[in-house]
Design an enzyme around this catalytic site. Structure first.
Site, PDB file in Angstrom:
ATOM      1  CD  GLU A 175      -3.099  -1.040   2.136  1.00  0.00           C
ATOM      2  OE1 GLU A 175      -4.150  -1.603   1.856  1.00  0.00           O
ATOM      3  OE2 GLU A 175      -2.947  -0.413   3.188  1.00  0.00           O
ATOM      4  CD  GLU A 377      -4.069  -6.087   2.223  1.00  0.00           C
ATOM      5  OE1 GLU A 377      -4.925  -5.399   2.822  1.00  0.00           O
ATOM      6  OE2 GLU A 377      -2.854  -5.938   2.373  1.00  0.00           O
TER       7      GLU A 377
HETATM    8  C1  BGP Z   1      -4.643  -2.931   4.632  1.00  0.00           C
HETATM    9  C2  BGP Z   1      -3.336  -3.482   5.108  1.00  0.00           C
HETATM   10  C3  BGP Z   1      -3.408  -4.699   5.940  1.00  0.00           C
HETATM   11  C4  BGP Z   1      -4.698  -4.833   6.680  1.00  0.00           C
HETATM   12  C5  BGP Z   1      -5.943  -4.467   5.962  1.00  0.00           C
HETATM   13  C6  BGP Z   1      -7.197  -4.404   6.775  1.00  0.00           C
HETATM   14  O1  BGP Z   1      -4.618  -1.559   4.744  1.00  0.00           O
HETATM   15  O2  BGP Z   1      -2.455  -3.726   4.046  1.00  0.00           O
HETATM   16  O3  BGP Z   1      -2.236  -4.804   6.664  1.00  0.00           O
HETATM   17  O4  BGP Z   1      -4.689  -5.051   7.968  1.00  0.00           O
HETATM   18  O5  BGP Z   1      -5.790  -3.239   5.321  1.00  0.00           O
HETATM   19  O6  BGP Z   1      -7.173  -3.291   7.594  1.00  0.00           O
HETATM   20  P1  BGP Z   1      -7.481  -3.366   9.127  1.00  0.00           P
HETATM   21  O7  BGP Z   1      -6.587  -4.401   9.664  1.00  0.00           O
HETATM   22  O8  BGP Z   1      -7.176  -2.039   9.650  1.00  0.00           O
HETATM   23  O9  BGP Z   1      -8.905  -3.728   9.222  1.00  0.00           O
END
Ligand code: BGP
Length: 479
Positions: A175, A377
Site C-alpha cells: 500500500e 487484499e
Molecule cells: C490494509 C493493510 C493490511 C490490513 C488491511 C485491513 O490496509 O495492508 O495490513 O490489515 O488493510 O485493515 P485493518 O486491519 O485495519 O482492518
C-alpha cells in the site's frame, strides 16, 4: 465463461499481524512492535519505549511463528494456489542497517516457503509491509533519508538470493500510496517526526517528509526491480496500492473535479511512477500548492525509467465520495478522506461496501497500465462469535466475498487481465488500523482476544468450506 485457467486463488497476511515471536530468532523491533492495542473507538498508541504491563498485539499476534505448519496445512485444505505473506525486515536485519543478514531469520522463511511448496502453493512475498525496523526510524527518520535505499536493497539482495528458484512473485511495498495521506507516514514509511508516546491518530504530520520519503521508496522500488531481474530473470516484481475507489458525490462539475484530484493523488500518483517509470505532470501543481519540494539527484529520473514493475496489485475494501463542499461531513472509519455514499451500506467499522466499485476500478487500472493485475487484499472485518455447537456462522462474510468475486468475474468478462485473488486475513489476525483482534477477516477463527487471553487454537468457520468450494470450481460455485 469462468475465471481464467490457473487463476491464483488464495489468501493474504503480513508478518507483523500474525507471526508474533517478536524477539525470537534474533528479530529486532519494528515500528509495529511499538504500537499498543486499540479498538474501533479508542486509538492504539505509539510508545517508543515498551511499557511494562501494556498489551502489544504484534508481540505474540496469533503465534504463527510457532504454528505456521498447521496454518499452511489449513490453507492447503481450502485448496489455496497462492499465499501472499510478508518477510519481517527485522528478522533478516534486526536494526535495518547491518551489513550481514541474520541466518536464523532467513531459515525461518526457508521453512515457511518450503511448507507452501510442499502443497504447491505459490508464494507471493511483500518485501515491506508496515514493518520498517524501528532502528532506522531512530537513526535517520526512516525513508526521509536517502541512505535507507541501500539498507532496503541489502535486504532485497539477501532474500532474492536466498529464495531464488522457490519464489516468483514479489511486491516491493505494501500500500505505498497510503503515504500520500497522513495515515501512511508511520505504518508504511516508518516516519515518526516526534519520538514520544502519543495516540496513533495524533502523529505529527510533515507532508514534505512523506513525499520525500516516497521519492526514496520509488527509487528503491525501481532498483529492486532491476536487482531482482539480474538475480533471476524469472522473478516478477509488482507494486501494491490501496485502491480507494472514489466517486463525485453529485454530478456538479466541481464535485467531479474534486474527485478527479483525489483520484490523481491517492489512486494514481504512486502507481503511475511505479508502472510508468516517471512522475506524472499533475503532481507538480499539487507539490507547488502544498509547499512540497522533492530533492532529486542527477540520474534519479533514469533510475525510475529503468525500473517499472512487471505487474500491478491492490487491496480493495471500500469506496468513498468526494465533494467540493468543505462543510460536508466525513464518514466514520474512513481514514482516506471522503464523504459517505448514500447508496451504500457500511461495515461495523464504517467501511462502505461496494462490490461494483471493484469492477469499475479494475477496468480503470487495466486501461491505464495494461499490466497483469492481482487483487491481493479484500474482505470484511467483522465481529464473529462461536455458537454453542462450536460453529462460526459468518454468512455476512460469505455474502461480502461472493459479491466481490462476482464483480471480479464481470471485470474479467470486460477484458481485464486479472491473474489472482488473495483475500485479506485468510486466518484471523491483528488489525492494522486499530490493533485489535476483534476485527476478524479469516476463514479460520483464532482463539485470541484483545485482553491477551485465548489459547491460539484454530477453528474452521463456515466461510472456510464455502471458499474451498469456490476454489475447487474455479469460481463457478458463486457465479
Ligand atoms: C490494509 C493493510 C493490511 C490490513 C488491511 C485491513 O490496509 O495492508 O495490513 O490489515 O488493510 O485493515 P485493518 O486491519 O485495519 O482492518
Amino acid at each position: 465463461m469462468s475465471f481464467p485457467k490457473n487463476f491464483y486463488w488464495g489468501g493474504a497476511t503480513a508478518a507483523n499481524q500474525l507471526e508474533g515471536g517478536w524477539q525470537e530468532g534474533g528479530k529486532g523491533v519494528s515500528i509495529s512492535d511499538i504500537c499498543t492495542g486499540g479498538t474501533a473507538d479508542r486509538s492504539k498508541r505509539i510508545t517508543p519505549e515498551i511499557e511494562e504491563g501494556t498489551f502489544y498485539p504484534s508481540h505474540e499476534a496469533i503465534d504463527h511463528y510457532h504454528r505456521f505448519r498447521e496454518d499452511i496445512a489449513l490453507f492447503a485444505e481450502m485448496g489455496f494456489k497462492m499465499y501472499r505473506f510478508s518477510i519481517a525486515w527485522t528478522r533478516i536485519f534486526p536494526n535495518g542497517d547491518e551489513s550481514e543478514p541474520n541466518e536464523a531469520g532467513l531459515r525461518f522463511y526457508d521453512e515457511l516457503i518450503d511448507e507452501c511448496r510442499k502443497y504447491r502453493i505459490e508464494p507471493m512475498i511483500t518485501i515491506s509491509h508496515y514493518e520498517v525496523p524501528f532502528g532506522l526510524t531512530k537513526k535517520w527518520n526512516s525513508w526521509t533519508d536517502r541512505r535507507q535505499i541501500d539498507c532496503y536493497l541489502n535486504f532485497c539482495r539477501a532474500i532474492f538470493t536466498r529464495y531464488k528458484g522457490k519464489v516468483k512473485y514479489w511486491l516491493t511495498f505494501n500500500e505505498l500510496n497510503s503515504a500520500t495521506s497522513a495515515v501512511g507516514g508511520l505504518l508504511n514509511q516508518g516516519i515518526l517526526n516526534e519520538i514520544r508516546p502519543m495516540d496513533f491518530m495524533e502523529q505529527v504530520d510533515v507532508p514534505q517528509n512523506r513525499f520525500q520519503g516516497l521519492h526514496h521508496q520509488f527509487l528503491a522500488s525501481a532498483l529492486a526491480v532491476k536487482l531482482a531481474h539480474e538475480i533471476d530473470p524469472e522473478y516478477q516484481i509488482g507494486c501494491m496500492q490501496i485502491m480507494a475507489t472514489s466517486y463525485g458525490l453529485t454530478c456538479k462539475p466541481a464535485d467531479q473535479l474534486a474527485n478527479q484530484k483525489q483520484n490523481q493523488i491517492m489512486n494514481w500518483f504512486c502507481s503511475d511512477v511505479q508502472c510508468r517509470g516517471k512522475y506524472p505532470n499533475y503532481i507538480r501543481r499539487y507539490f507547488r500548492e502544498n509547499g512540497i519540494e522533492i530533492q532529486m539527484e542527477p540520474g534519479d529520473e533514469e533510475i525510475l525509467l529503468a525500473g517499472p514493475v512487471d505487474f500491478y496489485t491492490c487491496s480493495y475494501y471500500m469506496s468513498g465520495c468526494q465533494t467540493a463542499d468543505p462543510e460536508a461531513k466525513k464518514g466514520k472509519g474512513n481514514l482516506l478522506g471522503g464523504v459517505p455514499n448514500p447508496y451504500l451500506k457500511a461495515s461495523d467499522w464504517g467501511w462502505q461496501i461496494d462490490p461494483e466499485g471493484l469492477r469499475y476500478s479494475l477496468n480503470e487500472i487495466w486501461d491505464r497500465y495494461q499490466k497483469p493485475i492481482f487483487v491481493v487484499e479484500n474482505g470484511l472485518g467483522a465481529y464473529d462469535k462461536i455458537d454453542e455447537d462450536g460453529k462460526v456462522r459468518d454468512d455476512y462474510r460469505i455474502e461480502y466475498l461472493k459479491s466481490h468475486i462476482c464483480q471480479m468475474h464481470e471485470a474479467v468478462l470486460d477484458g481485464v487481465d486479472l491473474r489472482g485473488y488473495t483475500p485479506w486475513g485468510c486466518i484471523d489476525l491483528v488489525s492494522a488500523s486499530t490493533g485489535e483482534m476483534a476485527k476478524r477477516y479469516g476463514f479460520i477463527f483464532v482463539e485470541r482476544y484483545d485482553d491477551g487471553t485465548g489459547d491460539f487454537s484454530r477453528r474452521r468457520k463456515e466461510s472456510f468450506y464455502w471458499y474451498r468450494d469456490v476454489i475447487e470450481t474455479n469460481g463457478e460455485a458463486v457465479l
